[in-house]
Design an enzyme around this catalytic site. Structure first.
Site, mmCIF file in Angstrom:
data_model
loop_
_atom_site.group_PDB
_atom_site.id
_atom_site.type_symbol
_atom_site.label_atom_id
_atom_site.label_comp_id
_atom_site.label_asym_id
_atom_site.label_seq_id
_atom_site.Cartn_x
_atom_site.Cartn_y
_atom_site.Cartn_z
ATOM 1 N N CYS B 29 33.064 -13.283 5.405
ATOM 2 C CA CYS B 29 32.524 -12.193 5.217
ATOM 3 C C CYS B 29 32.964 -11.369 5.474
ATOM 4 C CB CYS B 29 31.196 -12.217 6.048
ATOM 5 S SG CYS B 29 30.579 -11.069 6.165
ATOM 6 N N CYS B 32 30.932 -9.027 8.612
ATOM 7 C CA CYS B 32 31.249 -9.504 9.522
ATOM 8 C C CYS B 32 32.255 -9.259 9.842
ATOM 9 C CB CYS B 32 31.564 -11.278 9.414
ATOM 10 S SG CYS B 32 29.546 -11.644 7.874
#
Lengths: 630, 102
Positions: B29, B32
């Site tokens: 991600c 993230c």
């Protein structure tokens, strides 16, 4: 080292207003310098560059005469489009409603009895302009009206006559709502995409020939809907991108200057995390998709898709007056004070994830009840294949706080008329309505369950996208049109109108963009000398008031755009993550490859010359492009 | 201090008392990855906050017990109980505000 071409492409483009102003000056100058007569007029195809079905005919007469222009129907005179212009010696006549890729017969008749017939070639339709699949109506019913639709998917705005022929289109995607202003021009969202997923820089007033009279930019951009007040000022749905929620503000814009005169904030009127619809998120908690001003009560009605609610607020004070929706999940004190109780013995359903609320002259409330989820609790959600969408009219009593459903159309069609998103209704008079279900999507013959119709694949034969527009008079279907993809709203209008059908002079770009929000934290990255990869397809497009960084990036990579010079840096985080959108009201700006990203950076907020660089995971690349901020 | 947990026991020990910010992330991600830098920034700014990082894909039991549906998700825990939640990438100032408010 040359970082520049071919790895990074740079384009400088003029605003359409600038291009149109230039083109208009050219043809007016040509007209002034020439000797153009009825027999030998100056004919300008597509005078404003974006409407290939328009032309301009210019000529002079010795005496002042009126001019009637008629674009002859392809098959018979029921499809003629005609209009008379007032007396003049200089005639600058917009010709509207040409057939595409066809040599049109255009008659010009003067009030002194003289006439001429011109053959004008209609331009080709843009690839994304759609053709009608099916139409049912009569020339008597439609008269000189077309059905206009604004695009929601991979399509463009279009206007279709009673035979289903496209007689109007725009080659740029003016998005969301399309309403006729009192001066006859169209008010619609700007063609300039600004922010994910569909926010446009503002709204535009355009002539039917496609000339942008004004673009009104807003710092919080534009989405979904607008309304022209009696004094001409404009109510526009917007938001503040410097806070963590969207689609929850309304602006009043000065029609002449584009200045924001007043703001209304829906946040603070009631809790954000109650009465949630199935598409609710903390970011897009209300999802305001319609605004309607009612002069009788001096109030504003606002539709909040993500709370299944239509609210009504006092125009002056902004105070809540009533809330229309299923009360389940709302605090009791709000239900007691603002919600309606159903009465009567007839059929009654609440609306869910509705669009396009309006107040009728009788004070009733109408909307397109999409019906998406059709319940407040997950365990009660309806499957789309069992669901329905409809136009609905409720009679409300704001003294007794009662509600009665007095009309609906669509429930009986079940999933075949089901649009989980977009769509609208129109009120013409009591018993005479339009219901436009613009977001229908099937997978293997059933309403799509997993994907919003916007995300269906047009290349997959099991996926079908559709838009159905119906008009009813006393419950008799007078009009039905099927189009092969999604259309945000429909609006029945004539091409010519009682206002000024010609607007000459420079179009204007008003208002301001926002200062693009920056990201405070900058990841550690090594600046490298290597050029950006061609695979990333980096392209930078500069306009007068902003630039756009385009590129292709793998999902999940870390990406940050950096503007740097010796004195300062400005950093903008760019998400590369595929996020399932719960609302994709206008998918027109979506790239077919969802790794393709476009990020707009406004030129407001600072000045100087900046190098455009970007961080991709642990490396920082220099594009070799510099942008000057005025 | 930022600690990426290696087992459930460690999670329990780190979160059972005091104010703890827990971040659920995924290696695949982009936000993230960015949030990891933001949390480092938060760690430098505040006086020794406890920040616990959990791999969303590895600790499915934790994910389910906290009803974490997506990533990144940040939970503000006080004495082991969730008092606030943030979903998605946030700026440093918003995270600091949540920690200071707890």
């Amino acid at each position: 080292m040359n970082y520049n071409l071919p790895k990074v492409q740079y384009l400088r483009i003029d605003h359409l207003v600038t291009q149109q102003n230039r083109k208009e000056k050219e043809f007016l100058s040509q007209f002034e310098q020439g000797d153009y007569t009825l027999e030998s007029p100056l004919v300008v195809d597509n005078p404003y560059l974006i409407n290939p079905l328009a032309a301009m005919v210019l000529f002079e007469t010795k005496e002042e005469v009126s001019v009637t222009v008629t674009v002859k129907g392809k098959l018979d005179s029921t499809a003629d489009i005609s209009f008379s212009f007032g007396p003049s010696r200089k005639h600058i006549v917009p010709v509207l409603g040409l057939y595409a890729t066809f040599e049109n017969t255009v008659q010009i008749e003067l009030s002194d009895g003289r006439n001429t017939t011109l053959m004008i070639q209609g331009g080709d339709l843009p690839v994304l302009t759609q053709q009608v699949e099916k139409i049912f109506t009569s020339p008597e019913y439609m008269a000189d009206n077309l059905m206009f639709v604004s695009a929601a998917g991979k399509s463009l705005p279009g206007g279709y006559d009673h035979k289903g022929d496209c007689r109007w289109t725009l080659a740029e995607n003016f998005v969301f709502d399309m309403k006729r202003a009192k001066n006859g021009n169209l008010l619609c969202g700007s063609y300039r995409y600004s922010r994910v997923p569909y926010h446009a820089v503002g709204i535009c007033e355009i002539t039917m020939a496609g000339k942008i009279v004004k673009e009104y930019r807003l710092p919080g951009n534009y989405h979904h809907d607008q309304w022209e007040m009696e004094d001409g000022n404009l109510l526009v749905l917007t938001q503040d991108f410097h806070r963590d929620t969207v689609e929850d503000q309304l602006a009043l814009i000065d029609r002449e200057t584009g200045d924001v005169l007043r703001m209304w904030d829906i946040r603070g009127l009631f809790p954000m995390n109650v009465g949630k619809s199935g598409s609710w998120s903390d970011h897009d908690w209300f999802h305001c998709n319609a605004v309607w001003y009612d002069k009788v009560t001096n109030s504003l009605s606002l539709s909040g898709r993500h709370q299944d609610i239509i609210i009504n607020i006092d125009y002056e004070t902004g105070a809540l007056r009533w809330m229309l929706g299923d009360p389940e999940g709302w605090p009791q004190e709000l239900v007691d004070k603002y919600f309606f109780t159903p009465v009567g013995t007839g059929d009654f359903d609440w609306q869910y994830e509705q669009h396009a609320c309006l107040i009728t002259p009788e004070g009733d409330v109408m909307c397109f009840d999409n019906g998406h989820w059709r319940a407040k609790k997950k365990e009660n959600y309806w499957l789309n294949k069992n669901n329905f969408s409809r136009g609905v009219r409720y009679k409300i009593d704001t003294e007794k706080m009662t509600i009665e459903q007095v009309w609906q159309f669509g429930k009986e069609r079940g999933q075949h008329f089901f649009s989980p998103y977009i769509s609208n209704v129109e009120y013409y008079e009591d018993g005479h309505y339009m219901v436009h279900s613009g977001g229908i999507g099937y997978v293997d013959g059933s309403a799509s369950e997993l994907l919003l119709p916007a995300f269906l694949d047009p290349n997959d034969p099991s996926h079908v996208q559709k838009s159905i527009t119906v008009e009813l008079k006393d419950d008799v279907v007078m009009y039905e049109m099927h189009l092969p993809t999604q259309f945000y709203r429909a609006e029945k209008l004539s091409l010519y109108h009682g206002g000024d059908n010609l607007f000459l002079g420079d179009g204007k770009v008003l208002g301001t963009l926002d200062v693009t929000p920056e990201f405070d934290t900058v990841p550690e990255a090594e600046e490298v000398l290597e050029a950006p990869s061609e695979w990333n397809q980096i392209k930078i497009v500069e306009e007068e008031d902003r630039f756009t960084f385009h590129g292709r990036f793998s999902k999940g990579t870390l990406l940050m755009l950096c503007l740097e010079n010796e004195k300062e840096t400005h950093n903008y985080y760019i998400s590369t993550t595929a996020r399932p959108a719960l609302a994709m009201c206008v998918g027109s700006f979506m790239a077919a490859d969802d790794r393709q990203l476009s990020v707009n950076i406004s030129k407001l907020g600072f000045s100087g010359v900046f190098k455009v660089k970007y961080i991709l995971d642990e490396k920082k690349f220099n594009t070799g492009i510099t942008i000057t901020f005025p | 201090m930022i600690t990426e947990i290696k087992n459930l026991e460690e999670f329990k020990t780190l979160t059972e008392s005091g104010k703890v910010l827990v971040e659920f992330y995924s290696k695949t991600c982009g936000p993230c990855k960015m949030l990891a830098f933001v949390l480092k920034d938060v760690d430098k700014t505040l006086d020794n906050p406890t920040i616990v990082v959990v791999d969303f894909d590895e600790y499915t039991d934790l994910k389910e017990s906290y009803d974490v549906k997506g990533f990144p998700t940040m939970l503000m825990l006080k004495d082991g109980k969730e008092i606030e939640r943030m979903q998605g990438l946030k700026q440093k100032r918003a995270i600091i505000e949540m920690i200071e408010k707890a």
